[in-house]
Design a protein around this motif. Structure first.
Motif, short mmCIF file in Angstrom:
data_model
loop_
_atom_site.label_atom_id
_atom_site.label_comp_id
_atom_site.label_asym_id
_atom_site.label_seq_id
_atom_site.Cartn_x
_atom_site.Cartn_y
_atom_site.Cartn_z
N SER A 258 -53.74 -37.92 21.83
CA SER A 258 -52.98 -36.68 22.02
C SER A 258 -53.52 -35.57 21.12
O SER A 258 -53.57 -34.40 21.52
N PHE A 259 -53.94 -35.93 19.90
CA PHE A 259 -54.52 -34.92 19.01
C PHE A 259 -55.78 -34.34 19.63
O PHE A 259 -55.98 -33.12 19.62
N ALA A 260 -56.64 -35.21 20.17
CA ALA A 260 -57.89 -34.73 20.75
C ALA A 260 -57.66 -33.93 22.03
O ALA A 260 -58.22 -32.84 22.19
N LEU A 261 -56.83 -34.46 22.94
CA LEU A 261 -56.63 -33.79 24.22
C LEU A 261 -55.83 -32.50 24.09
O LEU A 261 -56.28 -31.43 24.52
N TYR A 262 -54.65 -32.60 23.50
CA TYR A 262 -53.80 -31.41 23.40
C TYR A 262 -54.41 -30.39 22.44
O TYR A 262 -54.20 -29.18 22.59
N GLY A 263 -55.16 -30.86 21.44
CA GLY A 263 -55.87 -29.94 20.58
C GLY A 263 -56.94 -29.17 21.34
O GLY A 263 -57.12 -27.96 21.14
N MET A 264 -57.65 -29.86 22.24
CA MET A 264 -58.67 -29.18 23.06
C MET A 264 -58.02 -28.18 24.01
O MET A 264 -58.53 -27.06 24.20
N LEU A 265 -56.89 -28.56 24.61
CA LEU A 265 -56.20 -27.62 25.51
C LEU A 265 -55.73 -26.38 24.75
O LEU A 265 -55.85 -25.26 25.25
N ALA A 266 -55.22 -26.59 23.54
CA ALA A 266 -54.79 -25.46 22.72
C ALA A 266 -55.98 -24.55 22.39
O ALA A 266 -55.86 -23.32 22.42
N TYR A 267 -57.11 -25.15 22.08
CA TYR A 267 -58.30 -24.36 21.75
C TYR A 267 -58.80 -23.56 22.95
O TYR A 267 -59.17 -22.39 22.82
N LEU A 268 -58.79 -24.18 24.11
CA LEU A 268 -59.25 -23.48 25.32
C LEU A 268 -58.32 -22.32 25.67
O LEU A 268 -58.77 -21.26 26.12
N ILE A 269 -57.02 -22.52 25.47
CA ILE A 269 -56.08 -21.42 25.69
C ILE A 269 -56.37 -20.28 24.70
O ILE A 269 -56.36 -19.11 25.05
N TRP A 270 -56.68 -20.67 23.46
CA TRP A 270 -56.93 -19.67 22.42
C TRP A 270 -58.15 -18.81 22.74
O TRP A 270 -58.12 -17.60 22.52
#
Length: 340
Positions: A258-270
């Protein structure tokens, strides 16, 4: 003692009130050296009260584990708090205006900007991005290595007991239902669903490499987690579990993936959204979600806290690698510097 009172006034009592030093010595000394009664009373209430309420708080939540904690770390806690009190006193003692902290912040920011221009800027925006990313990745790696070492040396028991005791104070029927819902958001089917939706949306926008990194973050973190679990082979907690699980415990798969996936989604949104408010809210929401997933694994009795923390560390390491890879591709294909 006379020098302490002359230098710090009645606040010297606060130092003694939070330490194992016999308090009566300082209370008698305060009268002998004619310390201001109001300052003496306030310092006594704050320091002595804080000390005993802190001990009571620890004993209430930790039970017998508090004895081990206090006997092992009391000196460190005492020294740290004393230094903090002294620093705060020195800051407020020399404060001349209400704008002191604002002036201090502006001064620090100016020094950081000067350092950035002189020492870091020669690397360029992309070079700075790589340096910061590599430093962050090394930090995650060292944290995981420390936890792994403590696991092998059987030194995680106290940490796990303390955190489990705190989390279990939240127990209740409603909270159990909430935790089961949260932990399901970190389950493979749900995360695969989120990843597929994100990939489709990114492909529609023709962000091919962004979509590729979403899959890499998910699949890579899952494979690494299976490898690490097989390497350490830590059994799960013996306490009654509120959900059924199988497999090894260290590191937590829910926390890591979850850290890797949701962190990547947050970064792409950013990096893809222009609205600063929406970017900030989305990032905070994903961060809170990941933390909640980790807490849910502890609450439900399927992981030790050290498993969750190790999962965050390993997931963070993989996430940093994916982000660095994505920005490297972006830079060399489009010559675009990474966002700040």
């Amino acid at each position: 003692m006379e020098k302490l009172f002359h230098r710090y006034g009645g606040w010297a009592v606060a130092i003694a009130g939070f330490t194992p030093i016999p308090y009566k010595v300082f209370t008698i000394g305060a009268g002998l050296f004619r310390i201001n009664k109001g300052v003496f009373l306030l310092a006594s209430l704050l320091s002595r009260g804080a000390r005993f309420f802190l001990e009571g708080f620890l004993i209430y939540f930790l039970g017998s584990a508090a004895n081990t904690l206090l006997s092992s770390y009391l000196e460190i806690i005492t020294i740290s708090v004393t230094v903090l009190i002294l620093l705060l006193y020195l800051v407020f003692r020399h404060t001349k205006t209400v704008n002191y902290f604002q002036t201090l912040w502006l001064s620090l920011r100016k020094k950081v900007e000067e350092f950035y221009k002189k020492k870091i800027s020669p690397l360029g925006a992309f070079g700075n991005f790589l340096v910061v990313g590599l430093a962050l990745g090394v930090g995650f790696m060292l944290l995981f290595a420390k936890l792994a070492e403590d696991l092998l040396d059987n030194e995680l028991k106290l940490f796990d007991q303390i955190v489990i005791g705190i989390v279990h104070t939240l127990q209740g029927p409603v909270m159990t239902t909430v935790m089961k819902v949260i932990t399901n958001i970190g389950s493979p089917p749900v995360m695969i669903g989120f990843a597929l939706v994100a990939v489709v949306l990114l492909l529609v926008k023709k962000h091919i490499w962004d979509a590729t990194m979403v899959g890499t973050a998910l699949a890579g973190s899952w494979l690494m987690n299976e490898l690490l679990k097989g390497l350490f082979q830590r059994t799960r907690p013996d306490a009654a579990r509120l959900v059924e699980v199988t497999g090894y415990s260290f590191p937590s798969g829910h926390a890591m993936v979850s850290f890797a996936l949701y962190g990547m989604l947050a970064y792409l949104i950013w990096i893809n959204l222009t609205s600063g408010c929406l970017r900030t809210v989305s990032t905070l929401a994903f961060a809170l979600l990941v933390v909640a997933i980790g807490i849910s694994r502890i609450y439900l009795g399927v992981h030790y806290p050290s498993d969750v923390l190790a999962g965050f560390a390993a997931g963070g390491f993989w996430l940093v690698g994916c982000i660095l890879g994505l920005q490297t591709i972006r830079y060399y294909k489009g010559k675009q510097p990474p966002p700040r």
